[in-house]
Write an enzyme that holds these catalytic residues in place. Structure first.
Site, mmCIF file in Angstrom:
data_model
loop_
_atom_site.group_PDB
_atom_site.id
_atom_site.type_symbol
_atom_site.label_atom_id
_atom_site.label_comp_id
_atom_site.label_asym_id
_atom_site.label_seq_id
_atom_site.Cartn_x
_atom_site.Cartn_y
_atom_site.Cartn_z
ATOM 1 N N GLU A 197 0.889 -1.129 0.031
ATOM 2 C CA GLU A 197 0.066 0.041 0.031
ATOM 3 C C GLU A 197 0.846 1.152 0.001
ATOM 4 O O GLU A 197 0.785 2.230 0.854
ATOM 5 C CB GLU A 197 -0.981 0.223 1.343
ATOM 6 C CG GLU A 197 -2.119 -1.175 1.202
ATOM 7 C CD GLU A 197 -3.183 -1.044 2.108
ATOM 8 O OE1 GLU A 197 -2.958 -0.216 3.225
ATOM 9 O OE2 GLU A 197 -4.402 -1.479 1.909
ATOM 10 N N GLU A 238 -5.588 -8.368 -0.970
ATOM 11 C CA GLU A 238 -6.354 -8.131 0.231
ATOM 12 C C GLU A 238 -7.532 -7.768 0.043
ATOM 13 O O GLU A 238 -8.047 -6.920 -0.712
ATOM 14 C CB GLU A 238 -5.618 -7.279 1.119
ATOM 15 C CG GLU A 238 -4.259 -7.373 1.477
ATOM 16 C CD GLU A 238 -3.837 -6.581 2.611
ATOM 17 O OE1 GLU A 238 -4.701 -5.404 3.026
ATOM 18 O OE2 GLU A 238 -2.461 -6.352 2.603
#
Ligand code: P53
Length: 477
Positions: free
Chosen positions: A177, A373
């Site tokens: 991320e 995810e």
């Protein structure tokens, strides 16, 4: 059948949220080892302390004891039929301070054993190199990624891993991320570039500077991986949330576009090998001149092989007049979307948003993608008979898997796999809590540090097993 037979069904965790054993096997102190626990009920945020201070609560020191229990956990993943398991390598197990010449053999051996255990069951490990962590020494003494020296330290770490595990791990990601830092707050700078802010620091400048250094480091790692072994596939990892306009008012539409620009330019650099013009214009306005000719060459030579991303929720953006002309994003612009329900942590549930995001990436880059995810954090209740009925988790995952299936069937996006977050309960990244649970497997441990870390199956365990067995065709209970 929507998915071919080698579609990578599985689950994802991260080293610092699961392993614990923070001082075992020669491991150094990581940034996540100096982050305290927060609490959703009291609203207490996680705090970063200056080193490890006695009396503070550091949940990542213990995680869920995965370091000692991984064999039991992987056996349970295998029972569900996992084809893939995503985790990260704790940088501090390999280079405890970051600036050593040679890696720590005991740390390397731990991951050899872990990957062997996966392969025993035909589970493919998918590895993130830096998942919200770097050595504390590198952050504290060198300034983390605000310092160019961090590039070489990361690339050294990446090369050691590629060389050592090239025959055990095919799919890699560089920074988890990486775009989380777009929201310039101290917490995010710590999670990403591990930039420790001092009193008069310009957080925005340091964010762009350290993100640039990370992107250069990532490109160098991609290039190195391909030189070491052309079979290796290296992706980026983007925290993806659709940003919708809060209304059809053109200023809201433009505000949402501005937020998308600012949150996702990182993937443009990773995938296209150069900066988008709106960011270059911003740098021009602000007088940021840290991109060298050499950097540009490196970025163009280190384009990622695939796009990995996480997806949990979507946002709605309302223009409030603060960002006239630039339409730069302020987190305060994100308002509640009345069409959506939210989790107990306020994360808005939007399965169709996942299909929107898959299309957004596909339209721009035409690269293979991996959803690395997607999951539902919730308070779970253990009944008197020991069962856990987490129907809400099944509902969430089923709706998202259906949306991803539609994106393949109707929109033709290219998808390599789906590793849900997280197959087993672990420490939450944003709040440091144990009580925000994502797993099919319950871990007997809570925010008050009660419990023995024993594992048991929730209702969703058998459901996911069937989803994998039918290659995503049967999402019913
Ligand atoms: P937790 C913020 C927003 C969306 C995803 O998050 C995020 C974050 C940062 O915390 O992180 C990713 O545990 C991250 C994982 C994390 C997971 O989402 O805060 O890659 O490490 O655990 C879920 O509920």
């Amino acid at each position: 059948m929507t998915f071919n037979k080698d579609f990578l069904w599985g689950g994802a965790i991260a080293a610092h949220q699961a392993e614990g054993a923070w001082q075992e096997g020669g491991k150094g102190i990581s940034c996540s080892d100096v982050e305290t626990a927060g609490n959703n009920v009291t609203g207490a945020p996680r705090r970063l302390t200056d080193g490890v201070i006695e009396g503070e609560d550091y949940p990542n020191h213990v995680g869920v004891d995965f370091y000692h229990r991984y064999k039991e956990d992987i056996a349970l993943f295998a029972e569900m039929g996992f084809k893939a398991f995503r985790t990260s390598i704790a940088w501090t197990r390999i280079f405890p301070r970051g600036d050593e010449e040679t890696p720590n053999e005991e740390g390397l051996q731990f991951y050899d054993d872990l990957f062997d255990e996966c392969h025993k069951y035909g589970i493919e490990p998918i590895i993130t190199l830096s998942h919200f962590e770097m050595p504390w020494t590198l952050a504290k003494e060198y300034g983390g990624f605000r310092n160019r020296e961090a590039i070489d330290m990361f690339v050294k770490f990446a090369k050691v891993c590629f060389e050592r595990y090239q025959h055990k791990v095919k799919y890699w990601m560089t920074f988890n991320e990486i775009n989380n830092q777009a929201d310039v707050s101290q917490h995010n700078l710590i999670q990403e570039g591990a930039v420790l802010l001092k009193k008069d620091d310009d957080a925005e400048y340091l964010m762009y500077l350290s993100a640039h250094h990370e992107l250069v480091a990532s490109a160098l790692a991609v290039k190195a991986a391909h030189e070491i072994n052309p079979d290796l596939q290296v992706g980026c990892m983007i925290g993806m949330n659709a940003v919708y306009p809060a209304s059809p008012n053109p200023t809201d539409v433009m505000n949402a576009l501005g937020a998308m620009h600012q949150k996702y330019w990182y993937v443009e650099v990773h995938a296209r090998g150069h900066y988008p013009n709106h960011i270059l214009k911003k740098f021009e306005r602000k007088g940021y001149d840290f991109i060298t000719e050499e950097d540009k060459k490196i970025l163009s030579q280190g384009k990622v092989d695939y796009i990995g991303f996480s997806y949990y929720m979507s946002f709605a953006s309302k223009y409030q007049g603060r960002n006239e002309k630039t339409y730069d994003y302020f987190s305060e612009d994100f308002v509640r979307n009345t069409h959506l329900k939210a989790s107990d942590w306020g994360w808005q549930i939007d399965p169709l948003g996942l299909r929107w995001c898959l299309n957004w990436f596909h339209d721009r880059f035409e690269l293979p993608m991996m959803i690395v995810e997607n999951g539902f954090g919730a308070y779970d209740k253990v009944e008197a008979d020991g069962t856990i009925d987490d129907q809400y988790r099944i509902d969430y995952l089923a709706a998202h898997i259906e949306a991803m299936r539609d994106a393949v069937d109707y929109d033709g996006v290219e998808l390599l796999g789906y590793t849900m977050w997280s197959p087993i309960d672990i420490v939450s990244a944003s709040t440091g809590e144990y009580d925000k649970r994502y797993g099919f497997i319950y871990v007997n441990y809570n925010n008050n540090h009660e419990g023995d870390f024993s594992r048991c199956k929730k209702k969703s365990f058998d459901w996911y097993k069937k989803v994998i067995a039918t290659n995503g065709e049967d999402l019913s209970e």
